[in-house]
Each structure stands twice: as C-alpha cells, then as structure tokens.
Write an enzyme that holds these catalytic residues in place. Structure first.
Site, PDB file in Angstrom:
ATOM      1  CB  SER A 236      -1.986  -6.967  -6.057  1.00  0.00           C
ATOM      2  OG  SER A 236      -2.789  -5.993  -6.690  1.00  0.00           O
TER       3      SER A 236
ATOM      4  CE1 TYR B 287      -6.727  -8.283  -2.590  1.00  0.00           C
ATOM      5  CE2 TYR B 287      -6.162  -6.252  -3.725  1.00  0.00           C
ATOM      6  CZ  TYR B 287      -6.222  -7.631  -3.699  1.00  0.00           C
ATOM      7  OH  TYR B 287      -5.773  -8.349  -4.786  1.00  0.00           O
TER       8      TYR B 287
END
Ligand code: NAP
Length: 227
Positions: free
Chosen positions: A136, A148
């Site tokens: 990501s 995360y």
C-alpha cells in the site's frame, strides 16, 4: 494459457484483477473465505475452464497448501501469484485500537502474504513468473497511529527481501502499492479514490511485460483534485 492465482479474490481489487486477467487471456484461481462470492465470480468469468473457486483462509498454512494443490490440479501451473488478501482496522490508533482485530490483521496482511509467496514459490519459479504482493502507499509513508500502515510497511520490507532472495532466478517480485481505492475495504463510498478497475489495469499491464522487464514497485494513487 497462463494461470493467475489471486488471494482476496471475492471482492474489491482481487475480484477486478480476476475479471481483467481473464479478459487478458489468463485462467484464474480465486481464493478467499466467502465461497458464495467466489462461485458467482467463477460463473461470471465463464466457468471452470477459465476460473476456479478455492475456499482459503490465508492465515492457515494447510488452506494455502490446498489452494496450490487445487490450482495445479485444475490448470497445471502458476504463472502469477497475487498475494492480495487483507483487511484494515476496526478502530484507529494504538490507544483505542482493538488487539483482537490487530491479531487477525497481522496474521492476514503479513503472515498470510508470506505464506502465499512460500507455497506458490516453486511453481512461479518454474514458470519464471511473478509474485505480486499487495502492499500500500500506507507502507511507504508515515500515517499517524496506523497499525494497518505498519502491516503494510512489513509487506514492503518482505517484498524487497524476497526480491533479493529470487534475484537471478528469472522470477519477478512486485510490490503493488495503491493509494485509496473505492472498495468494500471501506464502510462508505470514496468517490475521489481510484477504482479497483484502475488498479487492475495497471497490474495487468505490468505482469504482461516481456521477461527482460522487471517492475519492482507499482505505486498508483489518485490524481490530486484540480484547484
Ligand atoms: N482499498 C484501498 O484503499 C486499499 C489501498 C491499498 C491497499 N489495499 C489492500 O488491497 C487488498 C485488497 O483490498 P480491497 O480494497 O480490495 O478490499 P476488500 O474489497 O475488502 O477485499 C479484501 C479481500 O481480502 C479477503 N480476505 C480478508 N481476509 C482474508 C483471509 N483471512 N483469508 C482469505 N482472504 C481474506 C476478502 O475475502 P473474504 O472476506 O471472502 O475472505 C476479500 O476478498 C488488501 O490487502 C488491502 O489492504 C487496499
């Protein structure tokens, strides 16, 4: 015909990559926990000649080994292994985050991703294919309090290390690093974000390059709004 194995194929980026991979001429092995969604996608994609559904929790090694066995039995090879399954946090930050959610997220986003690479590796290596890991943009930048994001930093680090491990084998390792994508990952629509189709288009472009072209990282983000 080449085979594209996708974890997290029941939704969002994974499902759209499956659609575009079939359109590009691949057979697809679709893995996730939601069997009903996978079965519908198999039907949409033309049935078992082109796509198979595999029930798999990526945090379970036996499930992942069975995923590879089913794929090889159906299609005989794995040319692209796309370790894409992942989830986010239910509450932000360290102070207010939920440790049980962190456990599931770490086991899915990090351990599950590494297991996918491990079980697919001999077959992708034989095909001189691609291992694609969904990291990501959150694995490249600092995001205040994001557990995360920390899981995606781990994917970034692992992808770079795996790349070194496989240097000289003809196998390519790519970190797919999307910014915000409008998928069921979020509870509300994200109209300013990329679509899953945008990400899939870029990924299919990358993995269809000839053997001498390597693409270590694919960072794809929405264009900032015009002021
Ligand atoms: N959306 C974004 O803005 C964005 C940005 C950058 C990176 N990403 C990453 O992109 C990947 C795909 O996310 P998405 O946006 O497409 O979200 P999504 O629509 O929620 O898809 C997540 C997929 O992961 C699967 N999954 C979750 N836990 C799993 C497990 N234990 N075993 C097997 N499959 C599991 C889900 O299937 P089941 O629930 O059926 O198992 C689903 O198919 C994730 O790794 C995410 O972190 C997303």
């Amino acid at each position: 015909m080449k085979t594209f194995l996708i974890t997290g194929a029941s939704s969002g980026i994974g499902a759209e990559v499956a659609r575009q991979a079939v359109a590009a001429g691949y057979r697809v092995a679709l893995a996730a926990r939601s069997r009903d969604k996978l079965d519908s996608l198999v039907e949409e994609l033309g049935g078992p000649q082109r796509a198979i559904a595999i029930s798999c929790d990526v945090s379970d090694l036996a499930d992942q080994e069975a995923m590879v066995a089913e794929t090889l039995e159906a299609f005989g090879s794995i040319d692209v292994a796309f370790a894409n399954a992942g989830l986010g946090t239910t509450a932000p930050g360290t102070e207010h985050g939920d440790p049980e959610n962190w456990r599931e997220m770490i086991l899915t986003n990090i351990y599950g991703c590494i297991l996918t690479a491990r079980v697919c590796l001999p077959h992708v290596r034989a095909a001189k294919g691609w291992i694609v890991l969904t990291g990501s943009r959150a694995g490249r930048v600092t995001l205040k309090g994001s557990v995360y994001g920390a899981t995606k930093w781990a994917v970034t680090g692992y992808g770079q290390n795996l790349r070194e491990e496989l240097a000289g084998t003809g196998t390519r390792v790519m970190l797919l690093e999307p910014g915000m994508v409008d998928t069921p990952f979020f509870d509300t629509p994200k109209p300013q974000a990329l679509t899953a189709g945008d990400v899939a288009r870029a990924l299919i472009f990358a993995v269809t390059q000839p053997p001498h072209v390597d693409i270590p990282e694919l960072l794809i983000v929405p264009t900032p709004p015009v002021e």
